[in-house]
Design a protein around this motif. Sequence first.
Motif, short mmCIF file in Angstrom:
data_model
loop_
_atom_site.label_atom_id
_atom_site.label_comp_id
_atom_site.label_asym_id
_atom_site.label_seq_id
_atom_site.Cartn_x
_atom_site.Cartn_y
_atom_site.Cartn_z
N SER A 1 -28.80 -24.88 12.46
CA SER A 1 -27.50 -24.52 13.02
C SER A 1 -27.65 -24.23 14.50
CB SER A 1 -26.94 -23.29 12.29
OG SER A 1 -25.78 -22.82 12.96
N ARG B 1 -32.29 -21.73 13.56
CA ARG B 1 -30.91 -21.51 14.01
C ARG B 1 -30.95 -20.98 15.43
NH1 ARG B 1 -28.79 -18.80 8.31
NH2 ARG B 1 -30.02 -20.24 7.03
N SER C 1 -30.09 -0.62 11.68
CA SER C 1 -30.14 -1.69 12.66
C SER C 1 -31.55 -1.89 13.21
CB SER C 1 -29.18 -1.41 13.80
OG SER C 1 -28.79 -2.63 14.40
N HIS C 2 -31.81 -3.09 13.64
CA HIS C 2 -33.05 -3.36 14.38
C HIS C 2 -32.73 -4.44 15.38
CE1 HIS C 2 -33.45 -7.01 12.04
NE2 HIS C 2 -33.37 -6.31 10.91
N ASP C 3 -33.65 -4.67 16.29
CA ASP C 3 -33.37 -5.67 17.30
C ASP C 3 -33.61 -7.08 16.76
OD1 ASP C 3 -36.08 -5.56 17.13
OD2 ASP C 3 -36.37 -4.65 19.07
N PHE C 4 -33.15 -8.05 17.48
CA PHE C 4 -33.28 -9.44 17.07
C PHE C 4 -34.22 -10.17 18.01
CE2 PHE C 4 -28.74 -8.83 15.52
CZ PHE C 4 -29.15 -8.64 14.22
N ASN D 1 -25.49 -15.51 15.67
CA ASN D 1 -25.11 -14.32 16.45
C ASN D 1 -26.15 -13.22 16.37
OD1 ASN D 1 -22.96 -15.88 15.40
ND2 ASN D 1 -21.53 -14.43 16.29
N TYR D 2 -27.10 -13.38 15.49
CA TYR D 2 -28.10 -12.33 15.27
C TYR D 2 -29.47 -12.77 15.79
CZ TYR D 2 -28.81 -15.48 11.41
OH TYR D 2 -29.02 -16.60 10.67
N GLU E 1 -39.06 -13.71 10.30
CA GLU E 1 -38.09 -12.69 9.91
C GLU E 1 -37.13 -12.47 11.07
OE1 GLU E 1 -40.08 -9.00 9.11
OE2 GLU E 1 -41.24 -9.12 10.95
N GLU E 2 -36.11 -11.66 10.84
CA GLU E 2 -35.04 -11.54 11.83
C GLU E 2 -35.32 -10.46 12.87
OE1 GLU E 2 -34.71 -11.47 8.58
OE2 GLU E 2 -33.34 -13.05 7.97
N ARG E 3 -36.53 -9.93 12.93
CA ARG E 3 -36.79 -8.81 13.82
C ARG E 3 -37.67 -9.14 15.00
NH1 ARG E 3 -38.65 -4.30 9.73
NH2 ARG E 3 -39.69 -3.65 11.62
N ARG E 4 -37.55 -8.35 16.06
CA ARG E 4 -38.40 -8.52 17.22
C ARG E 4 -39.44 -7.41 17.24
NH1 ARG E 4 -38.50 -7.29 22.80
NH2 ARG E 4 -36.88 -5.76 22.46
N ASP F 1 -33.24 -17.51 14.80
CA ASP F 1 -33.65 -17.29 13.41
C ASP F 1 -34.48 -18.48 12.92
OD1 ASP F 1 -33.87 -16.53 10.79
OD2 ASP F 1 -31.75 -16.64 10.30
N ARG G 1 -25.75 -22.08 15.88
CA ARG G 1 -25.14 -20.76 16.08
C ARG G 1 -25.87 -19.71 15.25
NH1 ARG G 1 -18.95 -20.25 16.57
NH2 ARG G 1 -18.78 -21.21 14.51
#
Lengths: 337, 337, 337, 337
Positions: B233, B156, B272-275, B237-238, B257-260, B241, B235
């Motif tokens: 996708s 995404r 929260s964590h960064d993307f 926003n996080y 995973e969704e983290r940096r 992905d 799009r």
Amino acid sequence: MSKRVRIGVIGTGTLGMHHCHTLALLTPQAELAAVADNRDEAARAAAALGSETSIATDYRALLEDRSIQAVIITTPNDTHAQLVREAAEADKDIYCEKPLALDMADADSALEAVAGNSVKLQIGFQRRFDPAYREARSALLAGDLGSIELIVGTTRDPAPPPPAYLERSGGFFVDTAIHDYDAVRFLTGLEVTDVFATAATLILEDPRERPMRDTSVTSLRLENGALATITNSRRSNYGYDVRIEVAGSKGKLALGEERRTAVRTYTEAGASHDFVGSYWELFQTAYVAELRHFVQCVAEDKGPEVTGEDGRKALQIALLAERSSQEGRSLSMDQLR
Amino acid sequence: MSKRVRIGVIGTGTLGMHHCHTLALLTPQAELAAVADNRDEAARAAAALGSETSIATDYRALLEDRSIQAVIITTPNDTHAQLVREAAEADKDIYCEKPLALDMADADSALEAVAGNSVKLQIGFQRRFDPAYREARSALLAGDLGSIELIVGTTRDPAPPPPAYLERSGGFFVDTAIHDYDAVRFLTGLEVTDVFATAATLILEDPRERPMRDTSVTSLRLENGALATITNSRRSNYGYDVRIEVAGSKGKLALGEERRTAVRTYTEAGASHDFVGSYWELFQTAYVAELRHFVQCVAEDKGPEVTGEDGRKALQIALLAERSSQEGRSLSMDQLR
Amino acid sequence: MSKRVRIGVIGTGTLGMHHCHTLALLTPQAELAAVADNRDEAARAAAALGSETSIATDYRALLEDRSIQAVIITTPNDTHAQLVREAAEADKDIYCEKPLALDMADADSALEAVAGNSVKLQIGFQRRFDPAYREARSALLAGDLGSIELIVGTTRDPAPPPPAYLERSGGFFVDTAIHDYDAVRFLTGLEVTDVFATAATLILEDPRERPMRDTSVTSLRLENGALATITNSRRSNYGYDVRIEVAGSKGKLALGEERRTAVRTYTEAGASHDFVGSYWELFQTAYVAELRHFVQCVAEDKGPEVTGEDGRKALQIALLAERSSQEGRSLSMDQLR
Amino acid sequence: MSKRVRIGVIGTGTLGMHHCHTLALLTPQAELAAVADNRDEAARAAAALGSETSIATDYRALLEDRSIQAVIITTPNDTHAQLVREAAEADKDIYCEKPLALDMADADSALEAVAGNSVKLQIGFQRRFDPAYREARSALLAGDLGSIELIVGTTRDPAPPPPAYLERSGGFFVDTAIHDYDAVRFLTGLEVTDVFATAATLILEDPRERPMRDTSVTSLRLENGALATITNSRRSNYGYDVRIEVAGSKGKLALGEERRTAVRTYTEAGASHDFVGSYWELFQTAYVAELRHFVQCVAEDKGPEVTGEDGRKALQIALLAERSSQEGRSLSMDQLR
């Protein structure tokens, strides 16, 4: 405390037994009045959970008992529709496990009996009572993630059920994927318009079971144009794996993970944590909550949150998925009515 | 240190610029000998990264330079096949970004030119050089997870690329999903046999772009009977992905995973964590590694790990997905040759 | 590109070798001009990374080379202060690994030589150049987590270093925990006022090593009244484990985790992911960034971000921790000057 | 079902109310026979949960009721020891919330009364009944992580309790950290030998509360030489934060995390998940399980798993921590008897 609701449980297999336990010990508002099972021993074991619980090997005896207000149907899948009809005609309120039926004609005649006799009907989509699913639905319906665009869901059972269960189950889509189809509808509040599915037999080994599917991918299109994919498997060596992810125009929501407790170990052999052993474990709270909800609806004369129509819609998707997987093409919901 | 490989970069957009940086500063074995771009300023900026790097606004000048041993093609998608052909005829070894071409005829003629001139060709599937993908492939090919049964993958992008890019991209399947199709082949070592796809336009707003798809689900069947589903996708926003999960008879492997970074914050406002901001960030190491691999193959006269055939296979799946999404039915690989 | 900074590396053990690699291949602004090591073979291997890199077995030859502008000191801990003094007197800018010295007197005389000769000094606290640490410091100094209240940090090495290293290391607090003490100062911008420590020997088995500590807990009080606890161990079968958590009046920030890549596997044997193998792996980016920073400071005549005073402060805490662990009582910073 | 155990609850504040609910609705083996609270309204509300539950504003009336077999003591901390004594003399089996007492003399006289009257005593360390803690203890005692070396634990309450609670609480160590001290003993099966603590007042604002501590770090040494550090805070904007990590010679075990359900959201604003709201939420299962265990012990005449001695040991550590934090030095267990 108000007068307790007298309930009869028809079918005392694993799930029926679980519901008897919930009614007898964890639902003060209910009374486990009767159990019915054609296996005498199972019925006796279930009745032992209550006090003064009557036992029947023929469920018709239970339905004839006028002191019983409501029934729980946890018999094999291929008997659900017939039992719903008979219970409705006996004027009982009904909690029935999914699937409501194995074909649309049967589903419709069951729903007609329910409507005709003005009894209540709740379908056993227990995920709708899981705290995480409810939290997720609230966030999604509130628009926290924007308009729904893309859904990825999965349910993977640790191992196939026994052959006796399988042959009366209605097939993989109707028996298993149906939970995910309902979850899509519940979480998004959107209806499915198109179904495509593909399936395989990778796990079942008994030649008699080989015509059945145990692995599948279903693609759905929703009424707002969003897309979904649901994967299912009868094998998961790492526990009961149920997850769903819903992405919208503002972000995504993920639900479910592979862990049970918050214990992790880290050794030379690797990192590790425990797994979710079964749906009992994962949906423990939800199973109790759905029954309490049903009992409360009966006691207070309210309509249950999970309706017969919900049972019918999920079945329709499942049957279309089955057909699509055979025909190799996408089918719209109006191709099965 | 041995003599450095003199390399020309054709196309100095974002990706071309990145490759120039890698060649000039991070690949001691390479020499950024020339850059070509019809936008003079972009070419100048890229050349500034090297020392004594020649500049051309017409790539043909670069191809005519006999001192240049190899070229990097990072021009718009619809020029790849033609440039591969010309570079092959000019006797250059070639690194070409995906997709190899926008249709099979063009892909085939490009591959013929490569074979006919005995030059090397590497396709820019950079994930194959990411440490996590390599670790995953090793585990899967070693049989750690048993026989492959079910795959769930996704890519995404944070946002759609600019219209000028889109119109020359070849469409969503050929431009984006192609990375995931290649990942399935790379990770499992298995070929795809059947393709079904469904797609929607939920994000693009410009009426001229509306015929293009920005959201899709692709179902694949693999040669061993396993099933896969790929969602895409334009799009997210996080952040960027990209994840893939491969389940086999012994368990599953999950990648991405969704983290940096490993920083998380927990406040009243939430956890929260960064993307991951972009593919640059996620595949930083991989982009460098793939170019170094190419340079090394040229220097040592070895065949690159990612072949023209890999580029052709992924394209074939993407084109079938496109057609399947229009016809609403499953297509087998032999329906497009 | 401007003229490159000619650098000499003194001590070509593992860390020195790593720095030579960074300077020769990853830092275009630097030139690996010379290496010195009393082990001739090690020096030769290091020099091979550069081109025209001179080799010395006596570091004094290197210091006498006027063409060399700056030195990297990666010798055993007990030589740092002496080498800093001599390099300062030879008018070189200095990058020195932690610890700056093994006692305060030595630290002070080294800092005097640096000041007296107006050379630059950067201490090798590489964590300050890790992207996650920088992101964390920014958030904390910006007040995102409110006023600092409670810190929990840890560094656990996979295994003890060899005896030859240990005996010249200055002890567990000065060699290892010093990184965490500096991290507390860096992340919070606050000074330590009080130190209590307790330590044990649970891992080292050689009787000659037994007087050394390998497991410790340090409690710190910061100037704003906040409390911190730092745990350290020379054993971690699950990889290099470095984490720190900072809680403030508005929430907490957590940094670090037990994973390397984003690959996880789930099988009957359990869930698993890979580990961080070593500080090389965890701080790969940081090691390169700190050297580039140093080179840039030398080239542009700026003061390095990590100062000699930072090296002195962390040493002071470590020495107080050592003493506190022997005396069983809390010590304030002014009890060691 | 056997005859139910008639139980009286003394103190119907939040925790007492919770226990009444558990006894009346979730513990079929128990009968909520009586409640006592000097606040008449609270007592009435609690009694309403049972049927035929008698109400007393003076707990002595409850103790005089011979039909009552056992009592639950959930009154302010400074009354526990006195009530245990009186209940023991009235021949009741006793479940008493932590702490057992506020000083050692009181603890000892309470335990003497319990022993002298041969009644049962269970202390309310509910974590011992949490599934994750039990799983962790099993793994640790089985040696899965080798010999214990280093422990890091924390308990952070979302906010300070009201002043009225605080002033009778016995202080931060005795009221809060005591849970972690007990967890260390429970999880490892090891005794504490030395205690050092440091504390601060960073959160409480009322001048009358300022002498109390709300932030602390405790260092412990265990009988096998292992070290532990426990941090505590009366503030946590991100929910109730309880975690513990135990490292041994073979690896480490981590227990607890900052999440409640398995729902995560990812939006432009960041990644997020829900928090654990309170100890009710985190230890919901444990609170029910500990009471059921107590009722079962009474019914079957067995000794409870959590003994008076456990209550005494944890108190001793807490009192030493308090003293150590004032004296600034490490204290051994035999310095308080």
